[in-house]
Design a protein around this motif. Structure first.
Motif, PDB file in Angstrom:
ATOM      1  N   ASP A 216       1.013  -1.282   0.067  1.00  0.00           N
ATOM      2  CA  ASP A 216      -0.436   0.021   0.320  1.00  0.00           C
ATOM      3  C   ASP A 216       0.735   1.216   0.096  1.00  0.00           C
ATOM      4  OD1 ASP A 216      -1.618   1.862   0.628  1.00  0.00           O
ATOM      5  OD2 ASP A 216      -3.045   1.891   2.032  1.00  0.00           O
ATOM      6  N   VAL A 217       0.934   2.238  -0.698  1.00  0.00           N
ATOM      7  CA  VAL A 217       1.627   2.968  -0.797  1.00  0.00           C
ATOM      8  C   VAL A 217       1.615   4.830  -0.364  1.00  0.00           C
ATOM      9  CG1 VAL A 217       2.408   2.894  -3.708  1.00  0.00           C
ATOM     10  CG2 VAL A 217       0.128   4.496  -2.967  1.00  0.00           C
ATOM     11  N   SER A 218       0.486   4.329   0.237  1.00  0.00           N
ATOM     12  CA  SER A 218       0.257   5.189   1.175  1.00  0.00           C
ATOM     13  C   SER A 218       0.709   5.113   2.810  1.00  0.00           C
ATOM     14  CB  SER A 218      -1.682   5.883   1.763  1.00  0.00           C
ATOM     15  OG  SER A 218      -1.735   4.108   2.677  1.00  0.00           O
ATOM     16  N   LYS A 219       1.202   3.817   2.320  1.00  0.00           N
ATOM     17  CA  LYS A 219       2.353   3.648   4.095  1.00  0.00           C
ATOM     18  C   LYS A 219       3.483   4.141   3.983  1.00  0.00           C
ATOM     19  CE  LYS A 219      -0.096  -0.640   5.189  1.00  0.00           C
ATOM     20  NZ  LYS A 219       0.603  -2.073   5.517  1.00  0.00           N
ATOM     21  N   ILE A 220       4.191   4.355   2.467  1.00  0.00           N
ATOM     22  CA  ILE A 220       5.603   5.259   1.839  1.00  0.00           C
ATOM     23  C   ILE A 220       5.646   6.719   2.895  1.00  0.00           C
ATOM     24  CG2 ILE A 220       6.882   5.661   0.549  1.00  0.00           C
ATOM     25  CD1 ILE A 220       5.325   4.583  -1.036  1.00  0.00           C
ATOM     26  N   LYS A 221       7.164   6.296   3.119  1.00  0.00           N
ATOM     27  CA  LYS A 221       7.053   7.795   4.321  1.00  0.00           C
ATOM     28  C   LYS A 221       8.714   8.120   3.786  1.00  0.00           C
ATOM     29  CE  LYS A 221       6.027   6.397   8.605  1.00  0.00           C
ATOM     30  NZ  LYS A 221       5.603   6.832  10.231  1.00  0.00           N
ATOM     31  N   VAL A 222       9.802   7.792   3.049  1.00  0.00           N
ATOM     32  CA  VAL A 222      10.595   8.057   2.165  1.00  0.00           C
ATOM     33  C   VAL A 222      10.705   7.050   0.892  1.00  0.00           C
ATOM     34  CG1 VAL A 222      13.332   8.352   2.679  1.00  0.00           C
ATOM     35  CG2 VAL A 222      11.972   7.862   4.540  1.00  0.00           C
ATOM     36  N   ILE A 223      10.926   8.077  -0.241  1.00  0.00           N
ATOM     37  CA  ILE A 223      11.888   7.402  -1.352  1.00  0.00           C
ATOM     38  C   ILE A 223      12.629   7.794  -1.079  1.00  0.00           C
ATOM     39  CG2 ILE A 223      10.398   7.606  -3.629  1.00  0.00           C
ATOM     40  CD1 ILE A 223       8.357   9.110  -2.664  1.00  0.00           C
TER      41      ILE A 223
END
Length: 365
Positions: A216-223
């Motif tokens: 789930d991309v909504s969980k991404i904090k750091v790219i």
């Protein structure tokens, strides 16, 4: 600076400098430094060859050297012994009446070149389409002036390997997510040390313009931008295993540009300055395997005969682009300071926004 642009701008060194002996070259540098006096300032990065670093008026990391160049207002000529992005930073911070010269225009940085402005602008548009206005960009100082300017124009800041934790904390106070350019390993190590889970980090692949993440991309904090240092990438888990087996009591200290698994297996990890300070303060007779650039490791070995120091990777080579700066190129650049050879000049528009990114960092850290 990308490879094509470097080749287009590079002026080949005259053959006569290649034919001079080491003694002749050294004598010429000494004479020119005496003639130029306070008009000349030579900053030398830690990874430079000994033949060059012996003539440096100051040694240090890229940002420190750029700041020292700016502070040295008497110096008309800054002959920067490092790589292209470092000379760009010096030009950004120095005054208009100071000329920044890179002795060899081929001295680039593979990490910096892994994020060009076109790729970054495309990525920013696609990431905003996915995440909206929830991302703040941060860039390692090991990046081009154009990338620094992009970050500055979009509310972000630069970071160093020494202050990365402080800057990432600051970024998270501003936005929900960060885009970290161009070194994925420094970004991952910093975020992980701040308790961001590896499952909360994604990779942006600039080659195929895609986000690499499962879930789930909504969980991404750091790219994390898919870039790395070609030197620090070469330290392996096997290197660590070999040291532990051969020297059970040896301390392993590595740069934060190394991959996460290497940092986790090491005893200490930090910036170049952190490594140097740790060795200087270490107990007499202590043993150290160092995971960083070979010119620096060899210099630490020479400067600390009271300690047992080796490279973490016995087959490690010095940074190839750093090594393009040699005595012949240094002499040539000093001989031709009044000419237009190898001058580093950042455009005013790029310099303005890049300086904004740098000043945000300096204010915070």
């Amino acid at each position: 600076m990308n490879i094509l642009a470097t080749l287009q701008r590079n002026i080949m060194i005259p053959e006569k400098y290649k034919q001079m002996s080491s003694e002749e070259l050294e004598d010429r540098v000494i004479d020119l430094k005496k003639q130029l006096g306070s008009r000349l300032f030579i900053p030398g990065h830690h990874y430079q060859k000994d033949e060059v670093i012996q003539f440096a008026d100051a040694t240090g990391d890229s940002l420190k050297l750029a700041q020292l160049s700016a502070a040295n207002t008497e110096a008309e000529f800054i002959v920067f012994c490092g790589v292209h992005f470092m000379a760009e930073t010096a030009d950004i911070l120095t005054s208009e009446n100071q000329k920044v010269v890179l002795p060899d225009m081929r001295a680039g940085c593979s990490m910096a070149d892994m994020a060009d402005i076109q790729q970054t602008e495309r990525a920013w548009g696609k990431l905003q389409a996915i995440f909206g206005d929830t991302i703040l960009p941060l860039t390692y100082v090991n990046s081009t002036a154009a990338i620094k300017a992009f970050v500055g124009a979009n509310g972000g800041a630069t970071v160093t390997s020494s202050n990365a934790e402080t800057m990432v904390k600051w970024a998270f106070e501003k936005k929900e997510r960060i885009l970290f350019l161009p070194d994925q390993h420094l970004g991952r190590n910093t975020a992980a040390d701040l308790d961001v889970g590896l499952d909360e980090m994604a990779i942006w692949n600039p080659i195929n313009d895609s986000l690499e993440y499962e879930g789930d991309v909504s969980k991404i904090k750091v790219i994390l931008w898919k870039g790395h240092c070609s030197v620090h990438e070469n330290f392996t888990v096997q290197n660590v295993s070999d040291i532990r087996s051969q020297y059970p009591d040896m301390n392993i200290i590595v740069h934060l540009e190394c991959r996460r698994e290497i940092v986790e297996l090491s005893d200490k990890a930090g910036s170049t300055s952190y490594i140097i300070n740790a060795i200087e303060k270490a107990e007499l007779g202590s043993a150290w395997a160092i995971g960083t650039e070979m010119n620096l490791v060899n210099r630490l070995i020479k400067n600390h005969p009271d300690k047992h120091i080796i490279s973490l990777n016995p087959h490690m080579c010095p940074c190839l682009t750093m090594n393009r700066i040699d005595l012949p190129h240094l002499v040539w650049s000093l001989d031709t300071l009044e000419e237009t050879n190898n001058i580093i000049k950042v455009s005013p528009e790029i310099a303005k926004n890049a300086k904004l990114a740098l000043e945000r960092m300096l204010t915070i850290s």
